[in-house]
Design an enzyme around this catalytic site. Structure first.
Site, PDB file in Angstrom:
ATOM      1  N   ARG A  46       0.814  -1.220   0.000  1.00 16.57           N
ATOM      2  CA  ARG A  46       0.000   0.000   0.000  1.00 16.57           C
ATOM      3  C   ARG A  46       0.847   1.269   0.000  1.00 16.57           C
ATOM      4  O   ARG A  46       0.420   2.306  -0.503  1.00 16.57           O
ATOM      5  CB  ARG A  46      -0.863   0.016   1.262  1.00 16.57           C
ATOM      6  CG  ARG A  46      -2.295  -0.349   0.981  1.00 16.57           C
ATOM      7  CD  ARG A  46      -3.109  -0.249   2.213  1.00 16.57           C
ATOM      8  NE  ARG A  46      -2.337  -0.733   3.364  1.00 16.57           N
ATOM      9  CZ  ARG A  46      -2.853  -0.984   4.553  1.00 16.57           C
ATOM     10  NH1 ARG A  46      -4.121  -0.793   4.764  1.00 16.57           N
ATOM     11  NH2 ARG A  46      -2.108  -1.420   5.554  1.00 16.57           N
ATOM     12  N   LYS A 144       1.948 -18.784   7.323  1.00 16.84           N
ATOM     13  CA  LYS A 144       1.092 -19.030   8.465  1.00 16.84           C
ATOM     14  C   LYS A 144       0.727 -17.695   9.129  1.00 16.84           C
ATOM     15  O   LYS A 144       1.463 -16.739   8.912  1.00 16.84           O
ATOM     16  CB  LYS A 144       1.761 -19.971   9.446  1.00 16.84           C
ATOM     17  CG  LYS A 144       2.906 -19.347  10.258  1.00 16.84           C
ATOM     18  CD  LYS A 144       3.407 -20.316  11.280  1.00 16.84           C
ATOM     19  CE  LYS A 144       2.990 -19.930  12.659  1.00 16.84           C
ATOM     20  NZ  LYS A 144       3.945 -19.116  13.380  1.00 16.84           N
ATOM     21  N   HIS A 174       8.381 -22.540   7.932  1.00 15.29           N
ATOM     22  CA  HIS A 174       9.821 -22.330   7.743  1.00 15.29           C
ATOM     23  C   HIS A 174      10.662 -23.394   8.472  1.00 15.29           C
ATOM     24  O   HIS A 174      11.825 -23.582   8.165  1.00 15.29           O
ATOM     25  CB  HIS A 174      10.242 -20.898   8.104  1.00 15.29           C
ATOM     26  CG  HIS A 174      10.385 -20.631   9.568  1.00 15.29           C
ATOM     27  ND1 HIS A 174       9.322 -20.361  10.381  1.00 15.29           N
ATOM     28  CD2 HIS A 174      11.477 -20.584  10.365  1.00 15.29           C
ATOM     29  CE1 HIS A 174       9.756 -20.155  11.607  1.00 15.29           C
ATOM     30  NE2 HIS A 174      11.062 -20.278  11.632  1.00 15.29           N
ATOM     31  N   LYS A 178      14.647 -25.720   7.538  1.00 18.47           N
ATOM     32  CA  LYS A 178      15.868 -25.737   8.355  1.00 18.47           C
ATOM     33  C   LYS A 178      16.730 -26.933   7.978  1.00 18.47           C
ATOM     34  O   LYS A 178      16.226 -28.026   7.753  1.00 18.47           O
ATOM     35  CB  LYS A 178      15.513 -25.798   9.844  1.00 18.47           C
ATOM     36  CG  LYS A 178      14.908 -24.486  10.360  1.00 18.47           C
ATOM     37  CD  LYS A 178      14.729 -24.528  11.856  1.00 18.47           C
ATOM     38  CE  LYS A 178      13.911 -23.333  12.335  1.00 18.47           C
ATOM     39  NZ  LYS A 178      14.710 -22.144  12.595  1.00 18.47           N
ATOM     40  N   GLU A 212      12.511 -21.037  23.409  1.00 16.14           N
ATOM     41  CA  GLU A 212      13.000 -19.727  22.950  1.00 16.14           C
ATOM     42  C   GLU A 212      13.297 -18.849  24.158  1.00 16.14           C
ATOM     43  O   GLU A 212      12.646 -18.999  25.203  1.00 16.14           O
ATOM     44  CB  GLU A 212      11.932 -19.037  22.111  1.00 16.14           C
ATOM     45  CG  GLU A 212      11.538 -19.778  20.858  1.00 16.14           C
ATOM     46  CD  GLU A 212      10.551 -18.966  20.033  1.00 16.14           C
ATOM     47  OE1 GLU A 212      11.000 -18.231  19.149  1.00 16.14           O
ATOM     48  OE2 GLU A 212       9.341 -19.052  20.298  1.00 16.14           O
ATOM     49  N   ASP A 231       0.469 -21.027  17.501  1.00 15.58           N
ATOM     50  CA  ASP A 231       1.644 -20.389  16.901  1.00 15.58           C
ATOM     51  C   ASP A 231       2.763 -21.393  16.597  1.00 15.58           C
ATOM     52  O   ASP A 231       3.481 -21.243  15.618  1.00 15.58           O
ATOM     53  CB  ASP A 231       2.168 -19.311  17.868  1.00 15.58           C
ATOM     54  CG  ASP A 231       3.319 -18.500  17.281  1.00 15.58           C
ATOM     55  OD1 ASP A 231       3.154 -17.979  16.162  1.00 15.58           O
ATOM     56  OD2 ASP A 231       4.381 -18.404  17.935  1.00 15.58           O
ATOM     57  N   HIS A 236       4.828 -25.965  13.486  1.00 15.93           N
ATOM     58  CA  HIS A 236       6.241 -26.356  13.532  1.00 15.93           C
ATOM     59  C   HIS A 236       6.468 -27.689  14.268  1.00 15.93           C
ATOM     60  O   HIS A 236       7.126 -28.586  13.755  1.00 15.93           O
ATOM     61  CB  HIS A 236       7.095 -25.280  14.201  1.00 15.93           C
ATOM     62  CG  HIS A 236       6.970 -23.917  13.560  1.00 15.93           C
ATOM     63  ND1 HIS A 236       6.775 -23.734  12.219  1.00 15.93           N
ATOM     64  CD2 HIS A 236       7.015 -22.673  14.095  1.00 15.93           C
ATOM     65  CE1 HIS A 236       6.711 -22.438  11.950  1.00 15.93           C
ATOM     66  NE2 HIS A 236       6.847 -21.775  13.079  1.00 15.93           N
ATOM     67  N   LYS A 331       8.166 -19.513  25.300  1.00 14.74           N
ATOM     68  CA  LYS A 331       8.967 -18.295  25.170  1.00 14.74           C
ATOM     69  C   LYS A 331       9.561 -17.942  26.527  1.00 14.74           C
ATOM     70  O   LYS A 331       9.058 -18.385  27.561  1.00 14.74           O
ATOM     71  CB  LYS A 331       8.078 -17.160  24.665  1.00 14.74           C
ATOM     72  CG  LYS A 331       7.511 -17.451  23.275  1.00 14.74           C
ATOM     73  CD  LYS A 331       7.264 -16.205  22.479  1.00 14.74           C
ATOM     74  CE  LYS A 331       6.701 -16.513  21.110  1.00 14.74           C
ATOM     75  NZ  LYS A 331       7.729 -16.906  20.134  1.00 14.74           N
TER      76      LYS A 331
HETATM   77  C1  BG6 Z   1       7.339 -18.373  14.190  1.00  6.31           C
HETATM   78  C2  BG6 Z   1       6.488 -18.041  15.388  1.00  6.31           C
HETATM   79  O1  BG6 Z   1       6.603 -19.117  13.251  1.00  6.31           O
HETATM   80  O2  BG6 Z   1       8.475 -19.125  14.617  1.00  6.31           O
HETATM   81  C3  BG6 Z   1       7.294 -17.268  16.405  1.00  6.31           C
HETATM   82  O3  BG6 Z   1       5.369 -17.271  14.976  1.00  6.31           O
HETATM   83  C4  BG6 Z   1       8.561 -18.021  16.781  1.00  6.31           C
HETATM   84  O4  BG6 Z   1       6.528 -17.007  17.573  1.00  6.31           O
HETATM   85  C5  BG6 Z   1       9.315 -18.438  15.512  1.00  6.31           C
HETATM   86  O5  BG6 Z   1       9.367 -17.175  17.570  1.00  6.31           O
HETATM   87  C6  BG6 Z   1      10.473 -19.365  15.856  1.00  6.31           C
HETATM   88  O6  BG6 Z   1      11.259 -19.568  14.706  1.00  6.31           O
HETATM   89  P1  BG6 Z   1      12.826 -19.865  14.799  1.00  6.31           P
HETATM   90  O7  BG6 Z   1      13.218 -20.134  13.396  1.00  6.31           O
HETATM   91  O8  BG6 Z   1      13.446 -18.643  15.382  1.00  6.31           O
HETATM   92  O9  BG6 Z   1      12.958 -21.050  15.704  1.00  6.31           O
END
Ligand code: BG6
Length: 483
Positions: A46, A144, A174, A178, A212, A231, A236, A331
């Site tokens: 935009r 996502k 993603h 990896k 994390e 999430d 994942h 987290k």
């Molecule tokens: C994302 C989540 O898909 O993956 C985040 O939305 C998370 O909350 C992240 O922090 C973690 O990815 P990575 O590659 O840093 O382990």
């Protein structure tokens, strides 16, 4: 090897993901000689910018998020020259004819990256079709969250299916990009050693941890509506679980792999209420301003959203019946550490007597940091003493074992975008997989709502609520250390 000529349109081209991941990643591929010199990247958003303004924005993004300078300034200029920009309104008509003109007559691969809120997927897809850009050559990439439950995921799949065939839709997770995640498949299916033992007869249990240290940061608004289950677990951790548990696919091709993953998800048992622990992190003591507690971070003093989950599930099939799978993610935990651990059973009989103690083989696959694979084996403690046994690691840390010169570090996004251009969907989720994952997740989340479940508080920098330790201890097991 350079990929074929392509035009990549990034909707949301000025957004966070584009600036942090997509464009720095493409620049690295450019430096590695994988992007053909005439490929075009077209940012569409935009913001009222022209192509020169967009190039400047991306120059700054690469300086900030590109990591080490991938290659020289001259190369950066050459890369930026391949960028264009179109101001576009996803919900209106503005900008679409300009985009159409840019894409007209192209005989290259066309990819459209929807790096926007999922609520815009349908509008963008509809306009792509209306302006003649949704032909069968087009590929779309979606991010996502893919829905927030089964119903919304189904609706999204249905909308996208109105305009595109499944083999044109690339749903990104993603984690599948990896390096070690792919190595997991190489270890399982490229060695004779592990597969015969890969079942409930020899495996005591499997743990998957994605810990994390970061909090929710600036994503509070999104995160508070999602929580760790939506999430991280639904996507994942579920994908990791599938790769560790699936049957060997006949070929390493998209549908063969995804068929096997789907069977795993469909065989997952429902999770019992006492097999799941939710947590919410507290502020860091004496440093509340910098590291506030979850509720402050999301600006919702009564939030019941979880920033931590630990659960136990089982897979009801011949290979795995009776083997618990423990999943854990959170987290603001003690360390950033993602690891899959296969804990094998005790030997059936100890010939060395009780003194030698009981020892188990443990295979751990570390995703991050320090990617690598370690196999714990039992040996005799060196020295003149009796037959005392100890566990030692057979370590294959990639950074130490392989010559760093030979390792090309490719970020998950870089790899996955190149796979889109190559037309390889193996590392992307199919629509039915995503729906099956929601079908398993929904009853868990609905259970919390019905029971008015409140997550347990846990201290900053720990392994989560103590209830998570208790849950696994009741089974006579313990979590792996988070290091
Ligand atoms: C994302 C989540 O898909 O993956 C985040 O939305 C998370 O909350 C992240 O922090 C973690 O990815 P990575 O590659 O840093 O382990």
């Amino acid at each position: 090897i350079p990929v074929d000529q392509f035009d990549l349109v990034i909707f949301g081209g000025t957004g966070d993901l584009a600036r942090r991941k997509i464009l720095p990643g493409l620049f690295r591929r450019f430096c590695a000689g994988q992007m053909p010199p005439d490929a075009r990247i077209i940012g569409a958003a935009r913001s009222d910018l022209d192509s020169a303004g967009y190039r400047q924005m991306i120059r700054e993004a690469i300086a900030e998020f590109g990591g080490e300078q991938a290659c020289g300034d001259e190369q950066l200029d050459a890369f930026l020259a391949q960028l264009e920009y179109v101001t576009i309104d996803a919900l209106g008509e503005a900008g679409w004819s300009e985009l159409q003109k840019l894409m007209e007559g192209s005989d290259r691969i066309e990819a459209y990256y929807f790096s926007v809120a999922p609520s815009l997927f349908g509008d963008i897809a509809e306009r792509l079709q209306k302006w003649g850009m949704a032909d069968t050559r087009a590929r779309i990439v979606v991010e996502k969250p893919f829905g927030r439950d089964l119903e919304t995921a189904r609706a999204l799949n249905k909308t996208l299916a109105t305009y595109f065939n499944e083999d044109q839709i690339y749903r990104i997770d993603h984690y599948l990009g990896k390096e070690t995640v792919q190595n997991l498949m190489a270890v399982r299916f490229g060695n004779m050693l592990f597969e015969p033992l890969w079942n409930s007869q020899y495996v005591d249990h499997i743990q998957i941890t994605v810990a994390e240290t970061v909090g929710v940061g600036g994503r509070g608004e999104y995160y508070d509506k999602s929580g760790a289950m939506r999430d991280m677990v639904q996507n994942h951790l579920m994908q990791l679980l599938c790769l560790i548990a699936m049957e060997p696919p006949a070929r390493f091709d998209p549908d063969a792999v995804r068929d096997e993953k789907l069977k795993v998800i469909r065989a997952l048992d429902p999770v019992l209420a006492h097999h799941i622990v939710r947590g919410q992190y507290q502020a860091e003591p004496c440093n509340e301003a910098e590291n506030p507690g979850y509720r402050t971070a999301v600006d919702n003093p009564r939030s019941r959203t979880e920033s931590f989950i630990a659960l136990r599930t089982e897979i009801s099939n011949w290979r795995w019946a009776g083997t618990p799978f423990y999943l854990r993610t959170g987290k603001r935990m003690a360390a950033r550490s993602s690891e899959i651990t296969v804990v094998f059973k005790d030997t059936p009989h100890s010939i060395f007597g009780d003194e030698a103690g009981s020892h188990r083989n443990v295979l751990s696959i570390r995703l991050q940091p320090n990617e690598g694979i370690t196999l714990g084996v039992t040996i005799k403690e060196p020295g003149p003493g009796g037959m005392r046994l100890i566990d030692v690691p057979l370590d294959m840390s990639f950074a130490e074992t392989l010559d760093p010169e030979d390792i090309e570090h490719v970020d998950a996004y870089e790899r996955l975008i190149m796979d889109v251009i190559r037309g390889n969907q193996t590392l992307f989720m199919r629509g039915d997989e995503v729906e099956a994952a929601w079908a398993w997740t929904d009853p868990i989340i609905n259970g919390w709502v019905t029971r008015n479940d409140v997550p347990k508080p846990y201290d900053h920098g720990t392994t989560g609520p103590t209830d998570a330790e208790d849950m696994i201890r009741r089974d006579g097991r313990k979590w792996r250390k988070i290091t």
